[in-house]
Design an enzyme around this catalytic site. Structure first.
Site, PDB file in Angstrom:
ATOM      1  N   LYS A   1     -12.989   1.434   9.616  1.00 33.20           N
ATOM      2  CA  LYS A   1     -11.979   1.270   8.583  1.00 33.20           C
ATOM      3  C   LYS A   1     -11.650   2.650   8.039  1.00 33.20           C
ATOM      4  O   LYS A   1     -12.461   3.578   8.053  1.00 33.20           O
ATOM      5  CB  LYS A   1     -12.462   0.352   7.464  1.00 33.20           C
ATOM      6  CG  LYS A   1     -13.628   0.847   6.609  1.00 33.20           C
ATOM      7  CD  LYS A   1     -13.313   1.818   5.505  1.00 33.20           C
ATOM      8  CE  LYS A   1     -12.249   1.308   4.575  1.00 33.20           C
ATOM      9  NZ  LYS A   1     -11.950   2.356   3.503  1.00 33.20           N
TER      10      LYS A   1
ATOM     11  N   THR B   1     -12.832   8.758   3.673  1.00 36.16           N
ATOM     12  CA  THR B   1     -13.188   7.437   3.169  1.00 36.16           C
ATOM     13  C   THR B   1     -13.077   6.468   4.324  1.00 36.16           C
ATOM     14  O   THR B   1     -12.143   5.706   4.459  1.00 36.16           O
ATOM     15  CB  THR B   1     -12.343   6.972   1.981  1.00 36.16           C
ATOM     16  OG1 THR B   1     -12.857   5.729   1.524  1.00 36.16           O
ATOM     17  CG2 THR B   1     -10.898   6.850   2.281  1.00 36.16           C
TER      18      THR B   1
ATOM     19  N   GLU C   1      -2.339   5.776   4.868  1.00 37.06           N
ATOM     20  CA  GLU C   1      -1.589   5.066   3.830  1.00 37.06           C
ATOM     21  C   GLU C   1      -0.138   5.527   3.800  1.00 37.06           C
ATOM     22  O   GLU C   1       0.159   6.700   3.598  1.00 37.06           O
ATOM     23  CB  GLU C   1      -2.252   5.296   2.471  1.00 37.06           C
ATOM     24  CG  GLU C   1      -3.574   4.565   2.345  1.00 37.06           C
ATOM     25  CD  GLU C   1      -4.330   4.891   1.085  1.00 37.06           C
ATOM     26  OE1 GLU C   1      -5.249   4.124   0.748  1.00 37.06           O
ATOM     27  OE2 GLU C   1      -4.044   5.919   0.451  1.00 37.06           O
TER      28      GLU C   1
ATOM     29  N   ASN D   1      -1.156   4.805  -3.787  1.00 37.28           N
ATOM     30  CA  ASN D   1      -2.240   5.436  -4.553  1.00 37.28           C
ATOM     31  C   ASN D   1      -1.965   5.529  -6.033  1.00 37.28           C
ATOM     32  O   ASN D   1      -2.885   5.712  -6.828  1.00 37.28           O
ATOM     33  CB  ASN D   1      -2.534   6.815  -3.959  1.00 37.28           C
ATOM     34  CG  ASN D   1      -3.352   6.696  -2.695  1.00 37.28           C
ATOM     35  OD1 ASN D   1      -4.543   6.461  -2.730  1.00 37.28           O
ATOM     36  ND2 ASN D   1      -2.686   6.829  -1.548  1.00 37.28           N
TER      37      ASN D   1
ATOM     38  N   THR E   1      -4.753  -1.440  -9.386  1.00 42.78           N
ATOM     39  CA  THR E   1      -4.062  -2.646  -9.838  1.00 42.78           C
ATOM     40  C   THR E   1      -3.528  -3.439  -8.676  1.00 42.78           C
ATOM     41  O   THR E   1      -2.950  -4.478  -8.877  1.00 42.78           O
ATOM     42  CB  THR E   1      -2.902  -2.271 -10.765  1.00 42.78           C
ATOM     43  OG1 THR E   1      -2.009  -1.379 -10.094  1.00 42.78           O
ATOM     44  CG2 THR E   1      -3.419  -1.618 -12.021  1.00 42.78           C
TER      45      THR E   1
END
Length: 408
Positions: free
Chosen positions: A184, A195, A281, A403, A408
């Site tokens: 991942k 990450t 991303e 990001n 949220t």
């Protein structure tokens, strides 16, 4: 995934982390995330030789400390449990206690000795694990509906847009050997780990010492050569487990089939690393940077990383702008010795800089090339025989959106 015959091995259709003999995997929703599967595991029928590499970030999350302790006892693992949603990083003594408790309960449930279990977490930093939910997840591990490597691949994801898994088959001593993996990673990706979590399984017979040396070398050519946004995280690790169930003679550098195994393991790690870079991303394209002709491989690696890490290069690629000046600039501040008058730059097959000066090219042709979903940059330096490859992605408006609202 499709069948692909490589020189020394075959990529298996629908191959995954549980394809190698004696490995099993699964995943479920335990409630850490609102709806997504968020809890996964895999294990071997027998203890496996193990090796790991970990983040270079000084802030190492509790799961990394516990996993390193597990491996250190006898260089073996048999089972790995992973949660997504909460990283269990910067959580103090309570976080460490929770990681130990997670390991203990998981080991008891799958029937392995505690020190043969590893734990991993990924997600928000600074929040404690909801241990009641973790315990509920562990209690359901043996439920039939939660079995399957595809569930594990989904369980470990955070902002990723797709699962990342692979398995290949090769032949060692006349025996079929499988190497499988899952990973991942999407944001906070940068050379020297990111990450990201990477897990590799194989039924090959190989010592932990040989496995550890090999993993470190291959990591420097794969997982340490990707970037998305220049951030390195607190939870990154790559683990390899080899349970020996294929029945081959022990693999060492002197084994006649060593190169076959090495190239296969490297292929799996490179595949997973590239899939992480591709899934950056907000990314719209995978970018590969090749450096050829540096004074050494290490120098070439530093230059490739400098190019692939440049936000200006990445934004130009997002806009399909053949702004080669940004590439030259990134080479120049890489800190490596080189002769600027020997540097040539290619975008795909299009020569844009030759021996340090602009080369006339068709701007429209270059733009059309850069609009593709896979783009290659080649820097030829003319100083030596050093080579390296790095992978990354473009930097988009979508990256900021993701990001800016991560919590949220």
């Amino acid at each position: 995934m499709y069948n692909v015959q490589q020189e020394n091995f075959k990529v298996l259709e629908n191959g995954n982390i549980a394809t190698a003999k004696g490995f099993h995997a699964g995943g479920l929703h335990c409630g850490i995330r609102k709806q997504k599967i968020d809890f996964g595991w895999f294990y071997s029928d027998v203890p496996a030789q193990a090796a790991g590499v970990y983040t270079t970030n000084i802030f190492q999350a509790a799961p990394l400390k516990v996993t390193q302790e597990s491996i250190a006892k006898e260089n073996k693992l048999q089972a790995v449990v992973v949660n997504s949603g909460i990283a269990n990083a910067c959580t103090g003594e309570q976080g460490l206690t929770d990681a130990y408790d997670m390991r203990k309960l998981f080991a008891e449930t799958v029937g392995v000795e505690e020190h043969l279990a590893a734990v991993a977490s990924t997600g928000l930093i600074g929040e404690l694990l909801p241990m009641e939910k973790i315990q509920t997840g562990i209690s359901q591990i043996h439920t039939a509906e939660h079995q399957g490597a595809e569930k594990f691949e989904t369980a470990i994801l955070t902002t990723d847009t797709h699962e990342k898994g692979i398995a290949i088959e090769l032949e060692i001593d006349g025996e079929k050997v499988v190497i499988g993996g899952a990973a991942k990673g999407s944001g906070m990706i940068h050379p020297n780990m990111a990450t990201m979590l990477g897990f590799v399984t194989t039924d090959a017979n190989i010592s932990s010492e040989q496995l550890s040396t090999t993993l470190k070398k291959i990591t420097n050519q794969s997982f340490n050569m990707i970037t998305v946004d220049g951030d390195t995280s607190t939870n990154d690790m790559v683990l390899v487990l080899a349970n020996g169930k294929a029945g081959n003679q022990p693999l060492t550098n002197a084994h006649s089939d060593w190169e076959t195994f090495y190239s296969g393991l490297k292929f799996v790690c490179e595949y997973l690393a590239k899939e992480i870079a591709r899934d950056g991303e907000g990314a719209s394209k995978l970018v590969e940077v090749n450096v050829d002709g540096s004074f050494s491989d290490e120098s070439a690696q530093a230059i490739a990383k400098s190019i692939i890490s440049s936000n200006l290069v990445k934004t130009a690629l997002h806009g399909a702008d053949a702004n080669w000046g940004r590439i030259i600039t990134a080479i120049g501040y890489s800190g490596q010795s080189l002769n600027p008058d020997k540097v040539s730059i290619y975008l795909g097959d299009i020569l844009v800089v030759e021996n340090g000066i602009p080369h006339r090219f068709d701007e429209e042709e270059a733009k059309n090339y850069l609009l593709k979903d896979e783009v290659k940059i080649l820097a030829k330096l003319g100083d030596g025989n050093g080579k390296a490859t790095a992978w990354g992605c473009d930097l988009s408006y979508e990256y900021v959106r993701i990001n800016a609202s991560y919590r949220t």
